[in-house]
Design a protein around this motif. Structure first.
Motif, mmCIF file in Angstrom:
data_model
loop_
_atom_site.group_PDB
_atom_site.id
_atom_site.type_symbol
_atom_site.label_atom_id
_atom_site.label_comp_id
_atom_site.label_asym_id
_atom_site.label_seq_id
_atom_site.Cartn_x
_atom_site.Cartn_y
_atom_site.Cartn_z
ATOM 1 N N LEU A 110 0.796 -1.234 0.000
ATOM 2 C CA LEU A 110 0.000 0.000 0.000
ATOM 3 C C LEU A 110 0.830 1.287 0.000
ATOM 4 O O LEU A 110 0.492 2.232 -0.722
ATOM 5 C CB LEU A 110 -0.963 -0.001 1.185
ATOM 6 N N LEU A 113 1.968 2.185 -3.521
ATOM 7 C CA LEU A 113 0.824 2.565 -4.351
ATOM 8 C C LEU A 113 0.344 3.970 -3.990
ATOM 9 O O LEU A 113 -0.008 4.771 -4.869
ATOM 10 C CB LEU A 113 -0.319 1.565 -4.155
ATOM 11 N N ALA A 114 0.326 4.270 -2.672
ATOM 12 C CA ALA A 114 -0.103 5.601 -2.246
ATOM 13 C C ALA A 114 0.844 6.684 -2.766
ATOM 14 O O ALA A 114 0.401 7.762 -3.185
ATOM 15 C CB ALA A 114 -0.173 5.639 -0.721
ATOM 16 N N LEU A 117 0.121 7.259 -6.431
ATOM 17 C CA LEU A 117 -1.104 8.044 -6.610
ATOM 18 C C LEU A 117 -0.879 9.511 -6.246
ATOM 19 O O LEU A 117 -1.418 10.425 -6.884
ATOM 20 C CB LEU A 117 -2.227 7.461 -5.746
ATOM 21 N N TYR A 134 -14.097 4.814 -3.243
ATOM 22 C CA TYR A 134 -13.562 4.048 -2.111
ATOM 23 C C TYR A 134 -14.659 3.756 -1.081
ATOM 24 O O TYR A 134 -14.794 2.614 -0.609
ATOM 25 C CB TYR A 134 -12.419 4.826 -1.468
ATOM 26 N N CYS A 202 -2.903 1.735 -11.512
ATOM 27 C CA CYS A 202 -2.495 2.071 -10.142
ATOM 28 C C CYS A 202 -3.717 2.281 -9.252
ATOM 29 O O CYS A 202 -3.754 1.812 -8.109
ATOM 30 C CB CYS A 202 -1.614 3.325 -10.159
ATOM 31 N N THR A 205 -5.436 -1.157 -8.632
ATOM 32 C CA THR A 205 -4.603 -1.986 -7.761
ATOM 33 C C THR A 205 -4.649 -1.474 -6.329
ATOM 34 O O THR A 205 -4.751 -2.253 -5.371
ATOM 35 C CB THR A 205 -3.151 -2.004 -8.254
ATOM 36 N N TRP A 206 -4.589 -0.148 -6.174
ATOM 37 C CA TRP A 206 -4.705 0.458 -4.833
ATOM 38 C C TRP A 206 -6.056 0.121 -4.203
ATOM 39 O O TRP A 206 -6.127 -0.249 -3.024
ATOM 40 C CB TRP A 206 -4.536 1.977 -4.946
ATOM 41 N N THR A 209 -6.160 -3.665 -3.253
ATOM 42 C CA THR A 209 -5.299 -3.960 -2.100
ATOM 43 C C THR A 209 -5.906 -3.416 -0.814
ATOM 44 O O THR A 209 -5.870 -4.073 0.238
ATOM 45 C CB THR A 209 -3.898 -3.354 -2.314
ATOM 46 N N THR A 210 -6.488 -2.222 -0.879
ATOM 47 C CA THR A 210 -7.127 -1.634 0.300
ATOM 48 C C THR A 210 -8.323 -2.470 0.740
ATOM 49 O O THR A 210 -8.499 -2.762 1.933
ATOM 50 C CB THR A 210 -7.579 -0.192 0.008
#
Length: 390
Positions: A110, A113-114, A117, A134, A202, A205-206, A209-210
């Motif tokens: 994470l 990825l953050a 972003l 989200y 991205c 995927t973020w 994963t979250t």
């Protein structure tokens, strides 16, 4: 036992007029004096001193035998419960351990990825869109209900194809969680319309994963809660922190017993509970009564070969509480029903029964001034325990 010079044995068997179920062997040279039953009784009649001595020996050995028998039954019950509890604890513990490892992997992914972003030139409208995406996806993932396997597979294939068409890496890995978040192709088209193509992978995927991390935390919570429930049930089952004689709720004891025996129920036994409302508490030795419920429920499960129907019913009868445990097994053969409560008598296969369970149950119920009885026919065997409220 080991016997020496001048000792007698088998006096209990002669007094009870039972066959002698024991073998022995001489460790040294020995002389034995054997009395046949008629001579034994004649000796007691003619020799009061010998009779008093024999009766004293018989009483002492009977007490020892009773104590050992009860301890043996408790150890057998404890071994069964311990094995079942270990089995039940192992499943959630293994799930928690696995999910912690997967969560560690997700949390390591994470941050990168953050950062990626954060480097993107998102507008205020895009950030608001991602925040809404989200929130909606998280709510859907948490509240989602499982699809049937075919529908789940078809939905995942459709999402994987959508991702593959846009050259997003690992589409098969992202698809299951996106389906759980209710992100179908139409919804993903909305995401693609708001996010530039070079940033789409991205973002998705973020998001995946979250959501995975959130679901793993939820599963860890469920696993740890299950472990806590099992420990609490075992503590309540044994009443380790309470005085021996107390006011107890019969239903609580039965429920704790069902939790402890869940490892034997979950392979095909259906349990129907018919509990009487507002059943009064009774004064009892709780751990002992739980042993009664354990023996009766365990026998009922075995009678159905682990695949059948089990009924548990409670009711108020005059000044007594009735607990009925029934099963739809083959029933108890008529020629052995008169011996069903005898010590060491069992209808189970060799190695599966000790013949102590129902004898112990009868003794415990009697200690509580209650009664235990049964009726049996193929498909309907019912054991009834009646316990006085006072």
């Amino acid at each position: 036992m080991t016997l020496g010079a001048g000792e007698v044995f088998a006096e209990l068997i002669l007094l009870l007029d039972q066959p002698y179920p024991t073998s022995g062997r001489a460790l040294t040279d020995v002389q034995l004096y054997k009395l046949v039953p008629d001579d034994f009784w004649k000796m007691l009649e003619l020799c009061p001193g010998v009779m008093r001595r024999i009766l004293k020996i018989a009483v002492e050995r009977s007490q020892i035998h009773e104590t050992v028998t009860q301890q043996q039954a408790k150890l057998i019950s404890l071994g069964t419960l311990s094995a079942g509890l270990a089995h039940e604890l192992n499943n959630p513990a293994a799930a928690v351990r696995s999910n912690v490892q997967n969560l560690e992997t997700a949390l390591q992914t994470l941050p990168s990825l953050a950062l990626r972003l954060h480097q993107q030139p998102f507008t205020a409208a895009q950030i608001a869109f991602l925040d809404d995406l989200y929130q909606r996806a998280t709510t859907a993932a948490i509240e989602s209900s499982s699809l049937d396997p075919i529908a789940q597979s078809e939905a995942e294939d459709a999402i994987a194809d959508w991702l593959a068409d846009r050259e997003i890496a690992n589409p098969w890995q992202l698809a299951p969680m996106l389906v759980m978040a209710e992100l179908d192709a139409a919804r993903l088209d909305e995401v693609a319309a708001q996010i530039s193509p070079d940033c789409l992978e991205c973002v998705l995927t973020w998001l995946e994963t979250t959501l995975t991390s959130i679901k793993l935390l939820e599963e860890i919570q469920l696993g740890s809660t299950r472990i806590s429930e099992l420990i609490t049930a075992m503590k309540n089952y044994s009443y380790l922190d309470r005085s021996p004689l107390q006011q107890i709720d019969i239903h609580e004891g039965i429920e704790n017993t069902l939790i402890i025996l869940k490892h034997k129920l979950k392979y095909g036994v259906s349990v129907t509970k018919e509990y009487a409302a507002n059943l009064p508490q009774i004064s009892a030795y709780a751990p002992q009564l739980n042993q009664v419920w354990t023996n009766l429920i365990d026998n009922a499960i075995d009678a159905t070969n682990g695949k059948g129907q089990l009924w548990i019913r409670t009711a108020l009868e005059d000044e007594c509480i009735l607990v009925e445990i029934a099963d739809d097994g083959a029933g108890i053969p008529g020629d052995v029903r008169s011996r069903i409560f005898d010590q060491f008598f069992t209808t189970k296969e060799v190695g599966k029964g000790t013949g102590l369970g129902l004898d112990i149950a009868r003794r415990i119920v009697g200690q509580h001034q209650g009664k235990i009885s049964f009726t049996s026919e193929p498909g309907n065997t019912r054991f009834q325990v009646r316990l006085p409220i006072k």
